[in-house]
Scaffold this motif. Structure first.
Motif, PDB file in Angstrom:
ATOM      1  N   CYS A 152       0.800  -1.230   0.000  1.00 46.00           N
ATOM      2  CA  CYS A 152       0.000   0.000   0.000  1.00 46.00           C
ATOM      3  C   CYS A 152       0.836   1.285   0.000  1.00 46.00           C
ATOM      4  O   CYS A 152       0.272   2.377   0.166  1.00 46.00           O
ATOM      5  CB  CYS A 152      -0.978  -0.013   1.171  1.00 46.00           C
ATOM      6  N   HIS A 153       2.145   1.183  -0.211  1.00 43.93           N
ATOM      7  CA  HIS A 153       2.977   2.410  -0.272  1.00 43.93           C
ATOM      8  C   HIS A 153       4.236   2.108  -1.081  1.00 43.93           C
ATOM      9  O   HIS A 153       5.138   1.425  -0.597  1.00 43.93           O
ATOM     10  CB  HIS A 153       3.334   2.846   1.161  1.00 43.93           C
ATOM     11  N   THR A 154       4.271   2.572  -2.326  1.00 48.17           N
ATOM     12  CA  THR A 154       5.491   2.419  -3.122  1.00 48.17           C
ATOM     13  C   THR A 154       5.728   3.667  -3.986  1.00 48.17           C
ATOM     14  O   THR A 154       4.798   4.405  -4.299  1.00 48.17           O
ATOM     15  CB  THR A 154       5.465   1.198  -4.092  1.00 48.17           C
ATOM     16  N   HIS A 155       6.990   3.836  -4.328  1.00 43.40           N
ATOM     17  CA  HIS A 155       7.393   4.868  -5.303  1.00 43.40           C
ATOM     18  C   HIS A 155       8.037   4.098  -6.460  1.00 43.40           C
ATOM     19  O   HIS A 155       9.201   4.296  -6.793  1.00 43.40           O
ATOM     20  CB  HIS A 155       8.422   5.819  -4.707  1.00 43.40           C
ATOM     21  N   LEU A 156       7.271   3.193  -7.046  1.00 44.20           N
ATOM     22  CA  LEU A 156       7.844   2.218  -7.976  1.00 44.20           C
ATOM     23  C   LEU A 156       8.366   2.821  -9.280  1.00 44.20           C
ATOM     24  O   LEU A 156       9.280   2.284  -9.900  1.00 44.20           O
ATOM     25  CB  LEU A 156       6.773   1.169  -8.301  1.00 44.20           C
TER      26      LEU A 156
ATOM     27  N   ILE B 172       1.136   3.112  -6.400  1.00 46.07           N
ATOM     28  CA  ILE B 172       2.325   3.764  -6.968  1.00 46.07           C
ATOM     29  C   ILE B 172       2.144   5.273  -6.853  1.00 46.07           C
ATOM     30  O   ILE B 172       1.129   5.820  -7.291  1.00 46.07           O
ATOM     31  CB  ILE B 172       2.530   3.374  -8.448  1.00 46.07           C
ATOM     32  N   LYS B 173       3.154   5.926  -6.288  1.00 44.78           N
ATOM     33  CA  LYS B 173       3.088   7.383  -6.119  1.00 44.78           C
ATOM     34  C   LYS B 173       3.851   8.084  -7.235  1.00 44.78           C
ATOM     35  O   LYS B 173       4.846   7.556  -7.739  1.00 44.78           O
ATOM     36  CB  LYS B 173       3.752   7.779  -4.789  1.00 44.78           C
ATOM     37  N   SER B 174       3.424   9.301  -7.527  1.00 45.70           N
ATOM     38  CA  SER B 174       4.253  10.173  -8.361  1.00 45.70           C
ATOM     39  C   SER B 174       5.242  10.866  -7.403  1.00 45.70           C
ATOM     40  O   SER B 174       5.612  10.281  -6.404  1.00 45.70           O
ATOM     41  CB  SER B 174       3.378  11.186  -9.097  1.00 45.70           C
TER      42      SER B 174
ATOM     43  N   GLY C 208      -0.479  10.670   3.926  1.00 45.85           N
ATOM     44  CA  GLY C 208       0.739  11.474   4.061  1.00 45.85           C
ATOM     45  C   GLY C 208       1.923  10.701   4.601  1.00 45.85           C
ATOM     46  O   GLY C 208       1.769   9.684   5.284  1.00 45.85           O
ATOM     47  N   HIS C 209       3.111  11.218   4.243  1.00 43.70           N
ATOM     48  CA  HIS C 209       4.364  10.773   4.866  1.00 43.70           C
ATOM     49  C   HIS C 209       4.540  11.661   6.098  1.00 43.70           C
ATOM     50  O   HIS C 209       4.845  12.844   5.953  1.00 43.70           O
ATOM     51  CB  HIS C 209       5.543  11.030   3.936  1.00 43.70           C
ATOM     52  N   VAL C 210       4.345  11.114   7.268  1.00 42.22           N
ATOM     53  CA  VAL C 210       4.389  11.959   8.467  1.00 42.22           C
ATOM     54  C   VAL C 210       5.234  11.346   9.579  1.00 42.22           C
ATOM     55  O   VAL C 210       5.329  10.130   9.704  1.00 42.22           O
ATOM     56  CB  VAL C 210       2.967  12.256   9.009  1.00 42.22           C
TER      57      VAL C 210
ATOM     58  N   ASP D 152       1.584   7.456   7.072  1.00 37.94           N
ATOM     59  CA  ASP D 152       2.670   6.521   6.764  1.00 37.94           C
ATOM     60  C   ASP D 152       4.003   6.941   7.392  1.00 37.94           C
ATOM     61  O   ASP D 152       4.294   8.129   7.495  1.00 37.94           O
ATOM     62  CB  ASP D 152       2.826   6.434   5.241  1.00 37.94           C
ATOM     63  N   HIS D 153       4.774   5.953   7.792  1.00 43.23           N
ATOM     64  CA  HIS D 153       6.077   6.064   8.503  1.00 43.23           C
ATOM     65  C   HIS D 153       5.844   6.065  10.009  1.00 43.23           C
ATOM     66  O   HIS D 153       5.964   5.036  10.631  1.00 43.23           O
ATOM     67  CB  HIS D 153       6.903   7.292   8.071  1.00 43.23           C
ATOM     68  N   LEU D 154       5.619   7.250  10.618  1.00 40.19           N
ATOM     69  CA  LEU D 154       5.193   7.350  12.027  1.00 40.19           C
ATOM     70  C   LEU D 154       6.232   6.964  13.078  1.00 40.19           C
ATOM     71  O   LEU D 154       5.868   6.699  14.229  1.00 40.19           O
ATOM     72  CB  LEU D 154       3.924   6.501  12.246  1.00 40.19           C
TER      73      LEU D 154
ATOM     74  N   THR E 126       6.367  -1.807   1.375  1.00 40.19           N
ATOM     75  CA  THR E 126       7.802  -1.788   1.056  1.00 40.19           C
ATOM     76  C   THR E 126       8.366  -0.370   1.013  1.00 40.19           C
ATOM     77  O   THR E 126       9.552  -0.173   1.233  1.00 40.19           O
ATOM     78  CB  THR E 126       8.080  -2.418  -0.328  1.00 40.19           C
ATOM     79  N   ASP E 127       7.534   0.629   0.635  1.00 39.76           N
ATOM     80  CA  ASP E 127       8.039   1.993   0.379  1.00 39.76           C
ATOM     81  C   ASP E 127       9.060   1.972  -0.765  1.00 39.76           C
ATOM     82  O   ASP E 127       9.922   2.852  -0.840  1.00 39.76           O
ATOM     83  CB  ASP E 127       8.664   2.585   1.651  1.00 39.76           C
ATOM     84  N   ALA E 128       8.968   0.978  -1.639  1.00 44.53           N
ATOM     85  CA  ALA E 128       9.991   0.799  -2.688  1.00 44.53           C
ATOM     86  C   ALA E 128      10.353   2.134  -3.344  1.00 44.53           C
ATOM     87  O   ALA E 128       9.511   2.770  -3.982  1.00 44.53           O
ATOM     88  CB  ALA E 128       9.452  -0.168  -3.747  1.00 44.53           C
TER      89      ALA E 128
HETATM   90 FE    FE Z   1       7.402   6.788   0.790  1.00 42.00          FE
END
Ligand code: FE
Ligand code: NIG
Length: 411
Positions: A72-76, A141-143, A242-244, A265-267, A317-319
């Motif tokens: 549920c969180h990647t920058h592929l 997938i994030k931009s 968010g990345h927080v 996300d992160h935390l 993964t936060d790939a």
């Molecule tokens: Fe990330």
């Protein structure tokens, strides 16, 4: 690969799922019937309509079946790599100072802007194959490495094109608020105005955005700037996340809660107030042990406090090339147990039901009649084996939308 015009029965399998409290739910010696891409029924061996001509039968030989894994969180999608930065950090350099000096994320922005659509698709497909071998059936997938309208659109179009590759479902997230691009140096507010007035509405009207993300950090955006972004997203009917509290606490979690975000996300640095706010609004906490590991962080997310407040935890993964060159959800699950203290049960919940919720999916993440037939079949003897291995994938079959793929065969 075989599809299921006839319907499919998985016979002689152990069905493995989790409940809300993060416990394993096991049905031994079971079978699962699938029709038209949907789970039709789950029951003990012989209880389903296996004799009917309408079903193909796949004997699983006592293998274990889980929901398909969801990242549920990647920058592929990105161009280039960050090998120089990796080596500099091994020599004692810090991630924050490299970004402050115009490296880090900025380096990937440059290489992603320079890459063509076709190059980005090719690179992403190579990475997706690895993910599939580790059980991924859906991913986000994030931009965020474009930071202007044309480049963000290019990344999101690539992500949309990947939807369905190897049967994998893709959700896209607009992360224009990743960092302030060099063209807007020291003009963060103006950049946010550009995002909310031009970029976000345009990308949304092109149908390229499923959710909006922002990086709340000293090197990125303030809570106030993100409120502006999220306010606009909400007015367009788009979900936010968010990345927080990744490298410090700036109360981004509470901001996300106030917008009924999908996930925070992160935390690592979240405090109890942030956790309470998230839990109250049903926001999923997405833990990213790959980034914690790869940056040699020392502050772990307060998992005990999250449990105390029944905050739902997902794992991803936060790939990405900078903080988490990690492509295996199985390895992310292992890291979540060893580094963050999650149980193997919580780790599986975190890559199935809770990850589905973090992406707004209601049709997957559990094994239940009526849900989409996205499943993984594993050669294991014990459920905890799924988070046990480092670099071994016990996957035999991956089933997406009722279509079986042999995980051992090259695709
Ligand atoms: Fe990330
Ligand atoms: O999730 N925290 C910000 N974004 C990414 C890192 C992106 C990069 O360094 O390229 C992350 O860790």
């Amino acid at each position: 690969m075989s599809s299921d015009p006839k319907g499919l029965i998985l016979r002689d399998c152990n069905v493995l799922d989790t409940d809300f409290n993060g416990r394993f739910v096991i049905q031994k010696d079971a079978e699962i019937a699938i029709k038209k891409g949907v789970i039709e029924a789950v029951g003990p061996r012989g209880s389903l309509v296996g004799a009917s001509m309408d079903y193909e039968v796949l004997s699983c030989d006592s293998a274990w079946v889980t929901p398909g894994l969801i990242d549920c969180h990647t920058h592929l999608v990105y161009g280039g790599n960050r090998i120089d930065e990796y080596q500099a950090r091994l020599g004692g350099g810090s991630y924050l100072s490299m970004n402050e000096a115009g490296g880090g994320i900025y380096q990937t922005v440059e290489s992603t802007r320079a890459a063509s659509h076709g190059e980005l698709v090719k690179l992403a497909k190579f990475r997706l194959r690895q993910m599939a071998r580790n059980g991924t059936t859906s991913l986000e997938i994030k931009s965020g490495y474009g930071l202007d309208l044309a480049s963000e659109a290019k990344m999101l179009r690539v992500a949309r094109e990947l939807d369905g590759f190897l049967g994998i479902s893709v959700k896209t997230t607009f992360l224009g608020a990743h960092v302030v691009p060099k063209e807007f140096l020291n003009r963060g507010d103006e950049y946010v105005d550009y995002l909310v007035e031009e970029v976000l509405p345009e990308l949304n009207s092109l149908g390229l955005i499923d959710a909006v993300d922002g990086f709340c950090e000293t090197i990125a955006f303030s809570p106030e700037q993100l409120k502006t972004l999220y306010g606009r997203a909400k007015s367009l009917g788009i979900a936010v996340k968010g990345h927080v509290e990744q490298l410090s606490n700036s109360s981004g979690a509470s901001v996300l809660a106030s917008f009924d975000a999908l996930s925070a996300d992160h935390l690592e640095y979240v405090d109890e107030k942030g956790i309470q706010d998230l839990a109250k609004r049903g926001v999923v906490a997405v833990l990213l042990p790959g980034a914690y590991y790869f940056l040699s962080e020392k502050t772990r997310p307060p998992v005990e406090v999250m449990r105390m407040h029944s905050l739902e935890m997902a794992i991803a993964t936060d790939a990405n090339p900078g903080t988490s060159p990690l492509y295996s959800l199985l390895l992310a699950m292992n890291m979540a147990t060893v580094l963050f203290g999650l149980s193997p049960q919580e780790a599986l919940r975190g890559t199935t039901a809770n990850a589905a919720k973090a992406l707004g999916y209601r049709d997957r993440g559990r094994i239940e009649a009526g849900l989409r037939a996205d499943l993984c079949v594993w050669q294991i003897d014990h459920p905890a084996e799924l988070s046990y291995y480092l670099g071994l994938s016990p996957l035999i079959y991956r089933i997406t939308n009722g279509v079986i793929r042999d995980a051992q065969a090259d695709e």
